[in-house]
Design an enzyme around this catalytic site. Structure first.
Site, PDB file in Angstrom:
ATOM      1  N   ASP A 230       0.837  -1.198   0.000  1.00 42.06           N
ATOM      2  CA  ASP A 230       0.000   0.000   0.000  1.00 42.06           C
ATOM      3  C   ASP A 230       0.871   1.247   0.000  1.00 42.06           C
ATOM      4  O   ASP A 230       2.037   1.201  -0.387  1.00 42.06           O
ATOM      5  CB  ASP A 230      -0.941  -0.031   1.205  1.00 42.06           C
ATOM      6  N   HIS A 276      -3.967   6.170   3.295  1.00 41.18           N
ATOM      7  CA  HIS A 276      -4.600   4.959   2.783  1.00 41.18           C
ATOM      8  C   HIS A 276      -4.054   3.694   3.442  1.00 41.18           C
ATOM      9  O   HIS A 276      -4.808   2.903   4.018  1.00 41.18           O
ATOM     10  CB  HIS A 276      -4.406   4.898   1.265  1.00 41.18           C
ATOM     11  N   SER A 456     -11.342  -0.520  -1.156  1.00 39.46           N
ATOM     12  CA  SER A 456     -10.003  -0.598  -0.566  1.00 39.46           C
ATOM     13  C   SER A 456     -10.061  -1.065   0.881  1.00 39.46           C
ATOM     14  O   SER A 456      -9.088  -1.626   1.398  1.00 39.46           O
ATOM     15  CB  SER A 456      -9.318   0.772  -0.609  1.00 39.46           C
TER      16      SER A 456
END
Length: 528
Positions: A230, A276, A456
């Site tokens: 990620d 994220h 996600s």
């Protein structure tokens, strides 16, 4: 006078003489006579004209002597009425039980018993300003007499349980029997995205309250490796503080097509405004917000811009590093919370897929996000482009593809088993999980609660779920196909429809616990 606290407990000790003192006798109870519930504990509400009375004061003498005398006299007056009206009790044997309980509880305590009433069936439990509450065991007839005859009483009511802890009762043995788990852990009143995946299909139309608990096996991913490719990671805070139970670390930073293992610790990657990777890792394995909070976590960061874009070179380099260095056969789950579209004949696409296949052959299990374009991923092609484009990595044959359900409105829980309008869907999507998540992440050195949405975050929910399934059975050599079949079986009866294409059905991801525990009193509460 002594402080009432010093004699409150001692007051009840004298009750051990209730049978013989002052000639009081308890009449024998006929065997056939049923116990009458009219005898009960009452709360007696008093107006105290002399000011506040200190129940738990450590002082030997009350600051307001008049108040102390008033309360003591009132207690004695009520106790005297109890003594004179013992024959009004339907179940006088209960008085003996109270005596034994009090005697057992207070036998080790020494109190000055002077100036006390004789039996301790009445005593103050609350006092503030000019209001005092007494606690007493009374017959129904006696409660009415006291309310009528004694001054300064403004209310006398049966003691009842009107407050409860806010939880949904559950049966541990029943859950273990259904799931086959060795032991159970429960996070009560937890995140919506967690509670959804550990129960059957909730239907509010049945008039039941939703069960907000998250049920999961106590192994919780123990000894399973969660590898997350990620953006950036920060493992140096409370959500990942249990490093004595598991390994948590950044494994590599990927930039310019190269994975570096230098200068990495609990932080890695360039932090962007998206946060994220931080959220993905928390949802997968955080102590409070993650599905598998005992799994080992290895973060592999990639260079990502503020729009969330990643170069092909870094994708290939990151997945290559994982393939060569981080696969423990049948003990590794890789989460890829990313998606893109490309031509089927793209060389990048083929190379990417080959590495995924190699990871699978080595014993790794890959889970990926379906994407947030709202397209049909049926028949291998990207539906929005007539099938000429493909979604990756979700549509690779050896990837478990995760779409998102519309769990944004927690109050509207009966309508959540529908794919989110932004989630990709169709035959190319294997399972669905919550689209909206809560997490705690570090932002500028401060732990911050945030909401994030997208497939996600659906993907790491399932990646962590898979880790919990694997940790329960260390003797099994898990493969992608075996995990797929387990998730398919767990999802029986948990159909997910599409908002606009009702004929297309998906499967909700579930960790094996489908029993629903809910408070069935909701409808009665509404009627009242």
């Amino acid at each position: 006078m002594k402080c009432y606290l010093t004699y409150l407990i001692g007051l009840t000790l004298l009750f051990i003489n209730i049978i013989n003192a002052k000639g009081i006798k308890v009449p024998p109870k006929e065997e056939e006579e049923p116990i009458n519930t009219n005898d009960k504990f009452y709360l007696i509400y008093i107006n105290n004209p002399y000011g506040e009375y200190k129940i738990y004061s450590d002082e030997n003498i009350q600051k307001r002597e008049e108040s102390q005398v008033f309360v003591e006299n009132l207690v004695d007056e009520i106790q005297s009425l109890i003594n004179k009206n013992i024959n009004t009790y339907k179940n006088p044997e209960k008085l003996i039980e109270i005596k034994e309980e009090v005697s057992s509880t207070l036998k080790t305590r020494k109190r000055d018993l002077k100036n006390l009433n004789d039996y301790g069936l009445v005593y103050p439990i609350s006092s503030v300003k000019d209001k005092v509450v007494l606690y007493a065991y009374l017959s129904d007839e006696l409660s009415k007499k006291i309310n009528k005859d004694i001054e300064n009483i403004y209310g006398i009511f049966p003691n009842k349980a009107s407050t409860s802890l806010q939880y949904v009762p559950y049966n541990k043995e029943e859950i273990l029997a259904e799931t086959g788990w060795k032991d159970l852990k429960v996070r009560e009143n937890t995140d919506f995205h967690l509670s959804l995946i550990s129960q059957g299909k909730y239907n509010r139309r049945l008039g039941k309250k939703y069960d907000n608990n998250y049920y999961y096996p106590s192994s919780s991913g123990k000894d399973i490796n969660l590898v997350i490719l990620d953006s950036s990671f920060n493992f140096n805070y409370t959500e990942f503080s249990n490093t004595h139970e598991r390994t948590i670390k950044c494994a590599a930073n990927v930039e310019n097509g190269f994975a570096s293992t230098e200068k990495i610790d609990y932080y890695c990657g360039k932090v962007t405004r998206l946060y994220h990777g931080e959220t993905v890792s928390d949802v997968a394995a955080g102590l409070l917000h993650g599905t598998a909070n005992l799994a080992n976590v290895y973060g592999v960061s990639m260079a990502v811009n503020n729009e969330g874009e990643i170069n092909d070179s870094d994708i290939l380099a990151g997945i290559q590093f994982i393939y060569e260095n981080l696969i423990e056969p049948h003990k590794t789950v890789i989460n890829l919370s990313m998606s893109g579209i490309t031509y089927e004949q793209s060389e990048f696409y083929h190379q990417y897929g080959k590495i995924i296949d190699a990871i699978t052959e080595k014993g790794g299990i890959v889970v990926a996000a379906a994407g947030n374009s709202g397209y049909n991923l049926g028949n291998g092609g990207y539906g929005g482009y007539g099938g000429s484009y493909y979604s990756y990595p979700c549509q690779f044959k050896n990837v478990i593809c995760i779409g998102g359900i519309d769990n944004e409105d927690e109050k509207n829980k009966y309508n959540i088993y529908v794919s989110h309008e932004d989630s990709n869907y169709g035959d190319g999507v294997d399972f669905y999980a919550p689209f909206l998540v809560k997490s705690d992440i570090m932002i500028e050195g401060k732990k911050t609660r945030i909401l994030h949405q997208g497939t996600s975050f659906s993907s790491p929910i399932v990646a962590g779920m898979i880790a919990t399934i694997m940790s329960e059975h260390p003797e099994i050599q898990f493969t992608k196909n075996k995990i797929y079949e387990i998730l398919k079986e767990n999802g029986q009866g948990l159909e997910v429809s599409h908002l606009y294409y009702q004929g297309r059905k998906g499967i909700m991801a579930n960790n094996g616990k489908r029993i629903i525990y809910s408070d069935e009193e909701e409808e009665e509460e509404k009627k009242e």
